[in-house]
Scaffold this active site. Structure first.
Site, PDB file in Angstrom:
ATOM      1  N   GLN A   2       0.997  -1.219   0.258  1.00 11.96           N
ATOM      2  CA  GLN A   2      -0.198   0.509   0.535  1.00 11.96           C
ATOM      3  C   GLN A   2       0.832   1.209  -0.031  1.00 11.96           C
ATOM      4  OE1 GLN A   2      -3.346  -2.095   3.142  1.00 11.96           O
ATOM      5  NE2 GLN A   2      -3.464  -0.232   2.982  1.00 11.96           N
ATOM      6  N   ARG A  61      -9.021  -0.370   7.686  1.00 10.50           N
ATOM      7  CA  ARG A  61     -10.548   0.281   7.842  1.00 10.50           C
ATOM      8  C   ARG A  61     -10.221   1.400   8.959  1.00 10.50           C
ATOM      9  NH1 ARG A  61     -13.651  -1.369   3.123  1.00 10.50           N
ATOM     10  NH2 ARG A  61     -13.941   0.366   1.815  1.00 10.50           N
ATOM     11  N   CYS A  62      -8.948   1.820   9.538  1.00 10.81           N
ATOM     12  CA  CYS A  62      -8.772   2.305  11.294  1.00 10.81           C
ATOM     13  C   CYS A  62      -9.172   3.330  11.752  1.00 10.81           C
ATOM     14  CB  CYS A  62      -7.688   1.413  11.522  1.00 10.81           C
ATOM     15  SG  CYS A  62      -5.891   1.610  11.077  1.00 10.81           S
ATOM     16  N   GLU A  79     -12.578   4.908   5.076  1.00 10.95           N
ATOM     17  CA  GLU A  79     -12.500   4.293   6.093  1.00 10.95           C
ATOM     18  C   GLU A  79     -13.953   4.280   6.469  1.00 10.95           C
ATOM     19  OE1 GLU A  79      -7.767   3.310   7.841  1.00 10.95           O
ATOM     20  OE2 GLU A  79      -9.056   5.629   7.131  1.00 10.95           O
TER      21      GLU A  79
HETATM   22  N1  MCN Z   1     -13.923   9.510  -3.162  1.00 17.55           N
HETATM   23  C1  MCN Z   1     -14.425  10.542  -4.077  1.00 17.55           C
HETATM   24  N2  MCN Z   1     -15.125  11.520  -2.957  1.00 17.55           N
HETATM   25  C2  MCN Z   1     -14.742  11.772  -1.714  1.00 17.55           C
HETATM   26  C3  MCN Z   1     -13.851  10.923  -0.980  1.00 17.55           C
HETATM   27  C4  MCN Z   1     -13.191   9.556  -1.884  1.00 17.55           C
HETATM   28  O1  MCN Z   1     -15.145   9.830  -4.971  1.00 17.55           O
HETATM   29  N3  MCN Z   1     -15.246  13.280  -1.526  1.00 17.55           N
HETATM   30  C5  MCN Z   1     -13.116   8.056  -4.402  1.00 17.55           C
HETATM   31  C6  MCN Z   1     -11.694   8.505  -3.754  1.00 17.55           C
HETATM   32  O2  MCN Z   1     -11.350   9.234  -5.080  1.00 17.55           O
HETATM   33  C7  MCN Z   1     -11.112   6.662  -3.834  1.00 17.55           C
HETATM   34  C8  MCN Z   1     -12.522   6.204  -2.772  1.00 17.55           C
HETATM   35  O3  MCN Z   1     -13.348   7.971  -2.488  1.00 17.55           O
HETATM   36  O4  MCN Z   1     -11.487   6.364  -5.636  1.00 17.55           O
HETATM   37  C9  MCN Z   1     -11.723   6.637  -1.434  1.00 17.55           C
HETATM   38  O5  MCN Z   1     -11.094   7.855  -1.905  1.00 17.55           O
HETATM   39  P1  MCN Z   1     -10.271   7.812   0.362  1.00 17.55           P
HETATM   40  O6  MCN Z   1     -11.081   8.159   0.839  1.00 17.55           O
HETATM   41  O7  MCN Z   1      -9.596   8.792   0.106  1.00 17.55           O
HETATM   42  O8  MCN Z   1      -9.477   6.402   0.877  1.00 17.55           O
HETATM   43  P2  MCN Z   1      -8.333   5.955   0.034  1.00 17.55           P
HETATM   44  O9  MCN Z   1      -8.089   6.477  -1.719  1.00 17.55           O
HETATM   45  O10 MCN Z   1      -6.969   6.766   0.469  1.00 17.55           O
HETATM   46  O11 MCN Z   1      -8.793   4.284   0.211  1.00 17.55           O
HETATM   47  C10 MCN Z   1      -7.862   3.736   2.115  1.00 17.55           C
HETATM   48  C11 MCN Z   1      -9.025   3.391   2.704  1.00 17.55           C
HETATM   49  C12 MCN Z   1      -8.675   2.314   3.605  1.00 17.55           C
HETATM   50  S1  MCN Z   1      -7.500   3.286   4.461  1.00 17.55           S
HETATM   51  C13 MCN Z   1      -9.016   1.332   3.584  1.00 17.55           C
HETATM   52  S2  MCN Z   1      -8.450  -0.205   4.891  1.00 17.55           S
HETATM   53  C14 MCN Z   1      -9.587   0.535   2.702  1.00 17.55           C
HETATM   54  C15 MCN Z   1     -10.460   1.454   1.780  1.00 17.55           C
HETATM   55  O12 MCN Z   1     -10.265   2.073   1.485  1.00 17.55           O
HETATM   56  N4  MCN Z   1      -9.124  -0.510   1.860  1.00 17.55           N
HETATM   57  C16 MCN Z   1     -10.229  -0.774   0.947  1.00 17.55           C
HETATM   58  N5  MCN Z   1     -11.101   0.708   0.941  1.00 17.55           N
HETATM   59  C17 MCN Z   1     -11.066  -0.060   0.389  1.00 17.55           C
HETATM   60  N6  MCN Z   1     -11.784  -0.681  -1.152  1.00 17.55           N
HETATM   61  C18 MCN Z   1     -11.308  -1.589  -1.422  1.00 17.55           C
HETATM   62  N7  MCN Z   1     -11.773  -1.904  -2.573  1.00 17.55           N
HETATM   63  N8  MCN Z   1      -9.684  -2.518  -1.343  1.00 17.55           N
HETATM   64  C19 MCN Z   1      -9.716  -2.081   0.210  1.00 17.55           C
HETATM   65  O13 MCN Z   1      -8.079  -2.692   0.232  1.00 17.55           O
HETATM   66 CU1  CUN Z   2      -6.179   1.444   8.928  1.00 19.24          CU
HETATM   67  S1  CUN Z   2      -6.721   0.235   7.542  1.00 19.24           S
HETATM   68 MO1  CUN Z   2      -6.311   1.177   6.246  1.00 19.24          MO
HETATM   69  O1  CUN Z   2      -5.214   2.632   6.855  1.00 19.24           O
HETATM   70  O2  CUN Z   2      -5.722   1.495   4.889  1.00 19.24           O
END
Ligand code: MCN
Ligand code: CUN
Length: 783
Positions: free
Chosen positions: A220, A367-368, A737
């Site tokens: 990651q 997802r913490c 998360e």
């Molecule tokens: N998004 C959006 N509009 C927003 C916020 C987010 O359209 N206002 C979209 C983003 O552009 C992205 C998705 O939603 O495509 C998730 O965005 P974000 O909240 O920024 O999270 P990350 O991309 O950093 O993903 C990490 C988060 C975490 S920490 C875990 S744990 C987790 C999760 O995402 N693991 C996943 N969702 C998951 N989903 C899948 N399929 N697989 C994992 O391992």
């Molecule tokens: Cu804490 S689980 Mo996500 O932050 O990859």
């Protein structure tokens, strides 16, 4: 429901996922799809004991076995100064055990052979003589003065890893002394495991001729892993290429660096051949980054009407044998001090004691949001305990205590500055949409008939987007993120980001941001992540940080390109730069809408016809260091019915109203919410990694550690409010998360609400049917 990728102005639209065609057709490229010429396989020998001295290791029979090329032990690594490696939380962890083992399934030796089967067979021939030692499973017992000291490598002769505090102790005590109402509740957040479909693994490929190590890994955070690897191994960073191919789910499990990674790299360096190592499901469940395992006690001081005054929290955090949580270095308990949640506490004092036990290491995963799952669960649970004590409806109690809209930016008593929020509006929408009043009426009628129906609310605040680099770093590496955009002559774009998605849809959503800023369609933009030789430096995807950090970088990087594009547009339109306007689709001369050039025209001109003196080309890089975190929030409501005969809980309805600021892609956000709710549901009702008193792990695979199927999973209802982040370039907050942070409390609150007529005030997760059945029988409830 999805719109086509060719639409212009794609931001905020449910554009179909660009990554789906390859995944749906089985054309993804995961680690195990990669096979290199001459590749060898590695298998690990693991400890059957949770705590034992290693008296001897005999590798001679294994070395004689068919196909075996190498066997590595801890002593071999010690000779290379690699027996221990740093963790991402300022601790160190054994790569292969020397001296003694500290948890069951700990890595003891590595066997490398021509095939995986040969390596597995030979691993059985590594003979290890152990002398069992007393085992410490209970973190409270670990802190007692006569407990065996687990970590002989540390100067400090106790099992306490750290003591950490936030808030004002004196001021909090003062409010408690004079408070009319005080409630107290012990709450356990069980040890759970992220269990991604694809377990962890890597292929290390060292080329002795070029001196270059190519490392394919389910990561990651590829850049952070490269830096750690370089620091540990002494290999120069530019001679290490980390490639994270398609990742089959991460959920935080693929943030740490694991012993198997180091062993595969050592084996490839020694043998000059590619070495593949992929965990089995059992290895993943028993030895890689677990989640939670927090024993929390919360007390709330309040007025008679339920208005909160102060919060006091004491927590014992069971970290297992090594503190291998990937926390920002100033935050050994992650962002747990956000535990005052959505409520306007005057004061708060939070303490966390990290403890070693004979269990696998980890702590931050699943997802913490860096321990916000624990914090949100605790405060949402205890707010219900308070509501019951003062006799106020839990929705009304929350409303009375919310941080009000006009208080933002809000400074919390533990030091956070919440950027924005409108908690009342979000709760009001949730209550109306689920028909709260009607449900309470129905519940009263059912109660009168002796039926058990419960309604649970959770109005949580999340904190994501680490981070401002002045506060957040991992192992000294500052937490910002990056984007690099290159516009080709035909107006087609490749964008590379420092994060690394695992299923979140970045190839679509970040293309949407860039397309929106440049006047293109999503179809015109390819997003690439995960290769350190090509992507700009970044800290990776976890803690829902990608949108707040790399999403900001993508927007600002595109704006940098647009500035240059505007100059070229002025040149093409033959007007001054100040007379050029951009309407999201094209650039036109002010007051002359008919004279328009598109980004495609400009891109071509950037390589063929730039104004005199201008550097040709159209590309930019942006490193974005956000000024603050983002604070998404939500109002979740669960409705449950309990079967008095079996104790089974049926989740009849679940509504999640989320506010993650500006939404880039509503369909993807909904998908993220569905996934996170399903995991929250699993945690509330079926997941736990228990140990017996000898430290034997009792949930070692998916027969004992349950993963919900579509049949178990409730139907999710979703909605949203939009309170943009005032500091994010497009107003977006993270969301990945939120559903896992917010939902466990809603489920548990609903079950406790159903059982409240029996006098039940709390029930610890996971809420197995037998637990409920037992409570019912203890209270004389029969069918
Ligand atoms: N998004 C959006 N509009 C927003 C916020 C987010 O359209 N206002 C979209 C983003 O552009 C992205 C998705 O939603 O495509 C998730 O965005 P974000 O909240 O920024 O999270 P990350 O991309 O950093 O993903 C990490 C988060 C975490 S920490 C875990 S744990 C987790 C999760 O995402 N693991 C996943 N969702 C998951 N989903 C899948 N399929 N697989 C994992 O391992
Ligand atoms: Cu804490 S689980 Mo996500 O932050 O990859």
């Amino acid at each position: 429901m999805a719109v086509r990728q060719t639409e212009l102005r794609p931001l905020g639209k449910s554009v179909g996922r660009k990554e789906d065609p390859r995944f749906i057709r089985g054309k993804g490229r995961y680690l195990d799809d990669i096979s290199l010429p001459g590749m060898l396989y590695m298998c690990l020998v693991r400890s059957p004991y949770a705590h034992a001295r290693i008296k001897s290791i005999d590798t001679s029979a294994a070395l004689q076995a068919p196909g075996v090329k190498l066997v590595i032990t801890g002593e071999d690594l010690a000779a290379m100064n690699l027996a221990w490696m740093p963790t991402m939380a300022n601790d160190q962890q054994m790569v292969l055990a020397t001296g003694k083992v500290l948890f069951q399934y700990q890595e003891v030796a590595a066997v490398i052979a021509e095939t995986r089967e040969q390596a597995e067979d030979a691993a059985q021939l590594v003979y290890v003589e152990y002398e069992p030692l007393p085992v410490v499973v209970d973190p409270f017992k670990a802190l007692e003065s006569d407990a065996p000291i687990l970590r002989e490598d540390r100067e400090q002769k106790s099992n306490l890893i750290f003591h950490w505090e936030a808030g004002d102790k004196e001021a909090t005590e003062e409010l408690f002394r004079n408070a009319p109402v005080v409630v107290k509740q012990d709450v356990r957040f069980p040890r759970v495991h992220p269990s991604p479909l694809e377990p962890c693994g890597c292929i290390a490929d060292y080329n002795s001729a070029t001196g270059k190590l190519t490392w394919y890994v389910t990561s990651q955070a590829p850049h952070a892993h490269r830096t750690v690897l370089s620091l540990v191994s002494g290999l120069p960073e530019h001679q290490i290429r980390v490639i994270s191919p398609d990742v089959g789910g991460g959920f935080g499990n693929k943030v740490p660096v694991y012993p198997g990674y180091v062993c595969a790299i050592v084996a490839s360096l020694k043998l000059g051949k590619p070495v593949k190592w992929i965990e089995t499901r059992t290895e993943n469940t028993t030895s890689t980054g677990f989640a939670r395992d927090y024993h929390m006690t919360a007390e709330i001081a309040a007025e008679e009407d339920g208005r909160v005054l102060a919060l006091r929290v004491k927590t014992i955090a069971d970290h297992g044998a090594f503190d291998a949580a990937a926390d920002p270095s100033k935050f050994p308990a992650g962002l747990f001090s956000i535990v005052t949640g959505s409520y306007d506490f005057k004061e708060a004092f939070v303490e966390v004691d990290g403890v070693y036990t004979n269990k696998a290491p980890g702590g931050v995963a699943y997802r913490c949001s860096f321990r916000v799952t624990e914090a949100a669960y605790l405060i949402e649970r205890v707010m219900d305990v308070l509501a019951r004590r003062v006799g106020v409806d839990p929705a009304e109690l929350r409303r009375r205590n919310f941080i009000r809209k006009e208080q933002f930016p809000y400074k919390s008593p533990t030091g956070w500055t919440y950027d924005s929020g409108d908690y009342e509006k979000t709760l009001a929408l949730a209550l109306e949409k689920i028909g709260y009043e009607q449900l309470r009426k129905e519940q009263a009628e059912k109660r009168a008939r002796g039926e058990l129906m419960g309604i649970g609310i959770s109005t949580f605040t999340e904190v994501v987007g680490a981070g401002p680099s002045h506060t957040f770093d991992i192992m000294g590496i500052k937490m910002f993120d990056s984007a690099q955009i290159r516009v080709h002559p035909t107006g087609k774009v490749i964008a590379r980001l420092g994060v690394r998605h695992q299923g979140q849809g970045h190839e679509t959503t970040f293309a949407q941001i860039i397309a929106e800023e440049l006047g293109l369609s999503t179809d015109d933009v390819i997003v690439e992540e995960g290769d350190t030789d090509t992507a700009p430096y970044g800290l990776g995807t976890y803690a829902s940080r990608s949108t707040p950090t790399a999403g900001g970088a993508a927007a600002l990087c595109a704006r940098r390109i647009r500035e240059k594009a505007k100059k070229i547009a002025a040149h093409l339109l033959e007007v001054g730069e100040d007379d050029v306007v951009f309407d999201g689709v094209g650039f036109s001369a002010k007051g002359l809408a008919s004279r328009t050039v598109t980004m495609k025209d400009i891109a071509f001109a950037a390589y063929t016809n730039v104004p005199e003196g201008m550097e040709p080309g159209l590309e930019a890089t942006y490193y974005y260091d956000p000024p603050n975190l983002t604070f998404p929030h939500g109002a979740y409501i669960a409705v449950v019915d309990i079967d008095k005969g079996t104790g089974a809980v049926k989740v009849r309805r679940f509504l999640a109203v989320d506010d993650c600021g500006t939404v880039i892609n509503p369909m993807i956000v909904e998908g993220q919410v569905h996934g996170g709710l399903t995991e929250g549901f699993a945690i509330a009702f079926m997941q736990d990694i228990p140990f017996d008193e000898d430290g034997n792990c009792l949930a070692t695979n998916w027969m004992d550690y349950l993963v919900p199927t579509a049949l178990d999973t409730p139907k999710w209802e979703t909605d949203r409010t939009v309170t943009p982040s005032p500091h994010h370039p497009i107003g977006a907050k993270g969301v990945g998360e939120s559903p896992n942070v917010g939902s466990p409390a809603a489920f548990v609150n609903a079950v406790v609400d159903a059982l409240a007529p029996l006098g039940v005030e709390h029930i610890d997760m996971p809420i197995y049917p037998w637990k409920v059945w037992k409570i019912l029988r203890e209270h004389g409830v029969t069918e």
